[in-house]
Design an enzyme around this catalytic site. Structure first.
Site, PDB file in Angstrom:
ATOM      1  N   GLU A 167      18.552  34.870 -44.516  1.00 38.95           N
ATOM      2  CA  GLU A 167      18.337  33.434 -44.636  1.00 38.95           C
ATOM      3  C   GLU A 167      16.867  33.126 -44.501  1.00 38.95           C
ATOM      4  O   GLU A 167      16.193  33.604 -43.589  1.00 38.95           O
ATOM      5  CB  GLU A 167      19.143  32.677 -43.583  1.00 38.95           C
ATOM      6  CG  GLU A 167      19.010  31.177 -43.694  1.00 38.95           C
ATOM      7  CD  GLU A 167      20.064  30.424 -42.908  1.00 38.95           C
ATOM      8  OE1 GLU A 167      20.014  29.182 -42.906  1.00 38.95           O
ATOM      9  OE2 GLU A 167      20.932  31.077 -42.304  1.00 38.95           O
TER      10      GLU A 167
ATOM     11  N   LYS B 123       7.674  35.040 -44.161  1.00 39.95           N
ATOM     12  CA  LYS B 123       7.846  34.280 -45.404  1.00 39.95           C
ATOM     13  C   LYS B 123       6.636  33.378 -45.608  1.00 39.95           C
ATOM     14  O   LYS B 123       6.413  32.433 -44.857  1.00 39.95           O
ATOM     15  CB  LYS B 123       9.127  33.441 -45.327  1.00 39.95           C
ATOM     16  CG  LYS B 123       9.358  32.532 -46.532  1.00 39.95           C
ATOM     17  CD  LYS B 123      10.598  31.672 -46.327  1.00 39.95           C
ATOM     18  CE  LYS B 123      10.790  30.700 -47.474  1.00 39.95           C
ATOM     19  NZ  LYS B 123      11.950  29.804 -47.257  1.00 39.95           N
TER      20      LYS B 123
END
Length: 527
Positions: free
Chosen positions: A52, A81
């Site tokens: 996720e 990320k």
């Protein structure tokens, strides 16, 4: 229904996972020993352990909860990320790609008419930059994404205080829930593994108690519904669901996870990848040892069997295991009713594009404690919270819909539908009209009454779909030499960051073998 709540001494959170355990941990950390927090979790409900993506807001929330983000990354099999890579969204042809990096500018930069993307826009209109270069020129995170670099700065093989770049985390959803659970229990959250069989209401429509299978009747002053799409508590209250299915057409997902083929020699992306498909899109979330992948699609245009075949063709292999998820996009008009508030999927869901799910959980929890009742009439607090959350879901709906409606694709019935006029909400149409004329800055760029991403995020999406505004008058009237100098400062900063940030996989290997990095990374949590 009563507008008053007694002084809250006990809270019952129903449902585990990220929403439940983050809610329990947040309330226990903020409210302390004055409030008993109990979490009731059904033993038969499991979280799908796919990768996720998150927004930087999770890092800030972890810091406020006194949780080391590097420990979270390690325990949850996570990775860094720097943003999102979008493939095939504009035309679907070869080379069709744009980036949505996170914006690392602080409030001063964000509110400045001379911020990098404002300067870039002036350069674009003077034919000095290519139209596809905005993210690469203005955001140092783009370089890290393209080069698979982590956002952690190193010198002589050791981590140092990183440059001012913004980033989020990729995590295993199931492991994140377990990680938060362990910390919450350590801090005093009472955990009950049990089924809630019945919700008992007072004659005024508030929750009086919960009847459980094993522990009997459980009563609290306040209840938090984290039971996902079941809405176990809120469905018993007076509520209205607002359906977003007319503009967000996707309603299915197929998910799997794939281990890296050569663990010792792997290259790990430092961004989520989103690839447009014939009937939806595929996410790829890189983690430390494997990749979480899912295909989000619209069942009105493709059968589940055909979608699974498209997914397998995309993967290039037959996965060992796939999971299917059905969902409905929309939100509760009132997420807080009486003495019950819905957090996470119980309160609403926007499809996974742009990873706003956990961000909305975080936002809701901050707004809940900001509006926490203290015994007097709570109607004004409840109304304020509900307004903030409703506006947040509407904003996210429009932002996600923007990715579809601006596409030039018309190769399938799906793409013709998501780009049709009927799929564009009126509020998005108004927003696009504004952003087609000016890219806001200053007070006009931020609205603190609801959750949203910075205007820079909208700008990256707009540029990815070849949509540009006029340059603002501040930069438009600068001479070429001044514009060039401002742009050079941004380019030099990107080059500096690129020099000190190392390969993503190498950085993750370091994190899994060292602990010295902790305190240095924690200092940057509030970028």
């Amino acid at each position: 229904m009563s507008n008053d709540l007694p002084s809250i001494r006990s809270v019952a959170v129903v449902g585990g996972g990220t929403a439940g355990w983050l809610s329990a941990l947040h309330l226990k950390t903020i409210l302390g020993d004055a409030v008993e927090v109990t979490l009731i979790e059904s033993p038969n409900v499991s979280t799908i352990g796919v990768g996720e993506g998150t927004q930087p807001t999770l890092r800030r929330h972890l810091a406020d909860l006194r949780i080391d983000e590097i420990e979270c990354l390690r325990e949850c099999g996570g990775s860094f990320k720097n943003g999102i890579i979008f493939n095939g969204w504009l035309t679907g042809r070869s080379g069709d790609q744009y980036l949505h990096p996170f914006f690392s500018g602080g409030t001063g930069t964000r509110n400045s008419p001379y911020s990098p993307f404002q300067v870039w826009l002036a350069q674009y209109h003077r034919a000095k930059v290519d139209k596809s270069s905005l993210a690469d020129v203005c955001f140092p995170e783009s370089s890290l994404m393209r080069n698979r670099q982590a956002p952690i700065a190193f010198r002589d093989g050791e981590p140092i205080q990183q440059p001012v770049v913004n980033y989020a985390l990729h995590v295993d959803a199931a492991k994140l829930g377990q990680f938060l659970k362990n910390i919450a229990i350590e801090r005093g959250v009472r955990h009950l593994s049990d089924h809630v069989e019945h919700v008992l209401l007072t004659n005024r429509g508030a929750i009086e108690s919960l009847k459980t299978a094993t522990h009997g009747s459980i009563a609290a002053n306040f209840y938090v519904d984290c039971t996902g799409f079941k809405q176990l508590l809120l469905r018993e209250m007076t509520g209205e669901f607002i359906d977003f299915g007319d503009c967000l057409l996707n309603d299915r997902a197929i998910t799997t996870r794939i281990a890296y083929p050569e663990f010792a020699a792997r290259r790990i992306e430092s961004a989520t990848t989103s690839t447009a498909m014939p009937h939806g899109w595929v996410w790829q979330v890189p983690q430390y040892e494997r990749e979480g992948i899912g295909y989000v699609y619209a069942s009105q245009f493709v059968t589940d069997e055909q979608a699974e075949r498209e997914f397998v063709d995309f993967l290039g292999i037959e996965p060992d295991r796939v999971a299917s998820v059905r969902f409905r996009t929309g939100c509760q008009r009132d997420a807080w009713v009486g003495n019950c508030v819905a957090i996470g999927l119980s309160g609403g869901f926007i499809e996974p594009l742009e990873a706003t799910g956990i961000a909305l959980i975080t936002y809701a929890l901050y707004r809940l404690t900001e509006n926490w009742p203290s015994g007097q009439s709570t109607e004004v607090l409840r109304t304020r919270f509900n307004t903030q959350m409703l506006r947040s879901y509407y904003w996210v709906r429009d932002f996600v819909a923007m990715h579809f409606c601006l596409s030039q694709r018309s190769d399938t019935e799906y793409w013709r539908a998501v780009t049709s006029e009927s799929a564009i909400p009126d509020t998005l149409r108004t927003r696009l009209d504004l952003l087609g004329r000016v890219w806001p800055f200053g007070d006009a760029a931020e609205d603190n009454t609801h959750y949203s991403l910075p205007v820079a995020s909208e700008v990256c999406v707009l540029a990815g779909f070849d949509r540009f505004a006029s340059a603002n008058c501040y930069v438009d009237h600068l001479p070429d030499a001044s514009i060039d100098q401002l742009m050079k400062q941004t380019i030099d900063r990107t080059a500096m960051i690129n020099r000190v940030c190392i390969d993503h996989a190498r950085c993750l290997d370091y994190i899994h073998s060292q602990v010295a990095i902790h305190s240095q990374v924690a200092q940057s949590a509030h970028i």
